[in-house]
Design a protein around this motif. Structure first.
Motif, PDB file in Angstrom:
ATOM      1  N   SER B   4       0.823  -1.209   0.000  1.00 27.16           N
ATOM      2  CA  SER B   4       0.000   0.000   0.000  1.00 27.16           C
ATOM      3  C   SER B   4       0.860   1.263   0.000  1.00 27.16           C
ATOM      4  N   ASP B   5       2.016   1.179   0.665  1.00 26.09           N
ATOM      5  CA  ASP B   5       2.941   2.319   0.670  1.00 26.09           C
ATOM      6  C   ASP B   5       3.506   2.544  -0.727  1.00 26.09           C
ATOM      7  N   LEU B   6       3.896   1.439  -1.351  1.00 23.93           N
ATOM      8  CA  LEU B   6       4.445   1.547  -2.700  1.00 23.93           C
ATOM      9  C   LEU B   6       3.377   2.101  -3.648  1.00 23.93           C
ATOM     10  N   ALA B   7       2.147   1.612  -3.468  1.00 21.81           N
ATOM     11  CA  ALA B   7       1.047   2.081  -4.315  1.00 21.81           C
ATOM     12  C   ALA B   7       0.912   3.597  -4.214  1.00 21.81           C
ATOM     13  N   LYS B   8       0.936   4.096  -2.972  1.00 19.66           N
ATOM     14  CA  LYS B   8       0.832   5.550  -2.777  1.00 19.66           C
ATOM     15  C   LYS B   8       1.986   6.283  -3.463  1.00 19.66           C
ATOM     16  N   ARG B   9       3.172   5.737  -3.318  1.00 21.59           N
ATOM     17  CA  ARG B   9       4.348   6.418  -3.857  1.00 21.59           C
ATOM     18  C   ARG B   9       4.420   6.425  -5.373  1.00 21.59           C
ATOM     19  N   CYS B  10       3.950   5.339  -5.978  1.00 23.05           N
ATOM     20  CA  CYS B  10       4.155   5.239  -7.430  1.00 23.05           C
ATOM     21  C   CYS B  10       2.896   5.561  -8.222  1.00 23.05           C
ATOM     22  N   GLY B  11       1.765   5.680  -7.521  1.00 26.70           N
ATOM     23  CA  GLY B  11       0.546   6.067  -8.232  1.00 26.70           C
ATOM     24  C   GLY B  11      -0.194   4.912  -8.898  1.00 26.70           C
ATOM     25  N   LEU B  12       0.285   3.694  -8.692  1.00 31.39           N
ATOM     26  CA  LEU B  12      -0.468   2.541  -9.185  1.00 31.39           C
ATOM     27  C   LEU B  12      -1.227   1.944  -8.000  1.00 31.39           C
ATOM     28  N   SER B  13      -2.293   1.214  -8.277  1.00 32.25           N
ATOM     29  CA  SER B  13      -3.021   0.586  -7.181  1.00 32.25           C
ATOM     30  C   SER B  13      -2.300  -0.691  -6.755  1.00 32.25           C
ATOM     31  N   ALA B  14      -2.579  -1.139  -5.535  1.00 31.02           N
ATOM     32  CA  ALA B  14      -1.989  -2.391  -5.052  1.00 31.02           C
ATOM     33  C   ALA B  14      -2.406  -3.529  -5.989  1.00 31.02           C
ATOM     34  N   HIS B  15      -3.651  -3.493  -6.430  1.00 29.73           N
ATOM     35  CA  HIS B  15      -4.131  -4.486  -7.400  1.00 29.73           C
ATOM     36  C   HIS B  15      -3.218  -4.538  -8.628  1.00 29.73           C
ATOM     37  N   THR B  16      -2.926  -3.356  -9.141  1.00 26.09           N
ATOM     38  CA  THR B  16      -2.118  -3.287 -10.363  1.00 26.09           C
ATOM     39  C   THR B  16      -0.692  -3.761 -10.110  1.00 26.09           C
ATOM     40  N   LEU B  17      -0.147  -3.421  -8.943  1.00 29.54           N
ATOM     41  CA  LEU B  17       1.204  -3.870  -8.620  1.00 29.54           C
ATOM     42  C   LEU B  17       1.258  -5.401  -8.570  1.00 29.54           C
ATOM     43  N   ARG B  18       0.257  -6.011  -7.944  1.00 28.43           N
ATOM     44  CA  ARG B  18       0.228  -7.484  -7.894  1.00 28.43           C
ATOM     45  C   ARG B  18       0.073  -8.049  -9.298  1.00 28.43           C
ATOM     46  N   TYR B  19      -0.787  -7.404 -10.076  1.00 28.91           N
ATOM     47  CA  TYR B  19      -0.977  -7.834 -11.470  1.00 28.91           C
ATOM     48  C   TYR B  19       0.343  -7.765 -12.245  1.00 28.91           C
ATOM     49  N   TYR B  20       1.070  -6.687 -12.088  1.00 32.56           N
ATOM     50  CA  TYR B  20       2.349  -6.529 -12.779  1.00 32.56           C
ATOM     51  C   TYR B  20       3.334  -7.615 -12.354  1.00 32.56           C
TER      52      TYR B  20
END
Lengths: 135, 135
Positions: B4-20
């Motif tokens: 969630s921290d990374l999501a905030k920092r990079c502007g992608l959602s946690a969902h999208t980060l897991r998808y990536y």
DNA sequence: TCTTGACTTAGAGTGCGCTCGAAGCCGTAG
DNA sequence: CTACGGCTTCGAGCGCACTCTAAGTCAAGA
């Protein structure tokens, strides 16, 4: 003009032209007595403009709005202008983004080129060094 | 760093980060003892670069290819450079297209503005004309 | 101890813009 | 007369890039 002729001229497929008519992006085309669409060449400039909007990233739903306004005649001139002005700002912002990305890309490419150059130099130096010194 | 921290920092959602991560665009992240992803801040620059590629219209399958090359170390420098050079040309072409479209858009907006101007003038002229002359 | 909330996975669903398939009609060339 | 290609409609299917749901785990705070 038949649909396949129009397709060739405008670069869209006949499927796509029918789809555009279905959703209202193109006006309902006149049909000949056997039910086939018979296009007037004047449709080309409209299709071309739609292509510009598409190229610049306008979603179909916004093009539909514009098409609807265009169907309503002169009274919607200012609405249409405003719609295009808003879109133009988005396009400008997008252009600026792309230019920034292009510079990053240039930098990345340059850094790879330099790294490759250094690797070539290293190889040459090793080759030029007498075997005793390498051991 | 949690997802969630990374999501905030990079502007992608946690969902999208897991998808990536799932599709291989992001490396498999270390998990803490409870199985949660624990990111190193260094991932941010990679995500940022992916964002540049995305902004410039690179499809995910090409980013995957690039990511795979990047995983293989120095020996793929020239392949990576070539991939980016090809992409850069596409971006440049796209920029040129967009600029051309922007000019068309400018022209269209200007023509609406002129038409509106003329309509205002017409109204004023009618209002300024004595009623007898209008009849 | 219990609750809360963020995390995990696999997999289903969404929105966009087409793109295609099936079934059938029509006009011309052989 | 028949075969052919191109047209018609309607509706299903596709590729992309997410986006969300469900069911379950875990750690920290009241």
């Amino acid at each position: 003009m038949k649909i396949s002729d129009l397709a060739k001229r405008c670069g869209l497929s006949a499927h796509t032209l029918r789809y555009y008519e279905r959703i209202g992006l193109l006006p309902y085309a006149d049909r000949d007595r056997s039910g086939q669409r018979d296009y007037d060449a004047s449709i080309l400039s409209w299709i071309e403009f739609l292509g510009r909007l598409k190229t610049t990233g306008m979603p179909i739903r916004d093009m539909l709005l514009y098409a609807k306004l265009a169907d309503s005649g002169k009274v919607t001139f200012s609405e249409r202008r405003k719609l295009l002005e808003v879109h133009r700002e988005r396009v400008r912002a997008n252009l600026a983004d792309l230019e920034a990305c292009l510079r990053v890309l240039d930098g990345k490419i340059a850094s790879y080129a330099e790294a490759e150059e250094r690797m070539r130099d290293d190889k040459r130096n090793i080759a030029d060094t007498p075997a005793r010194a390498r051991a």
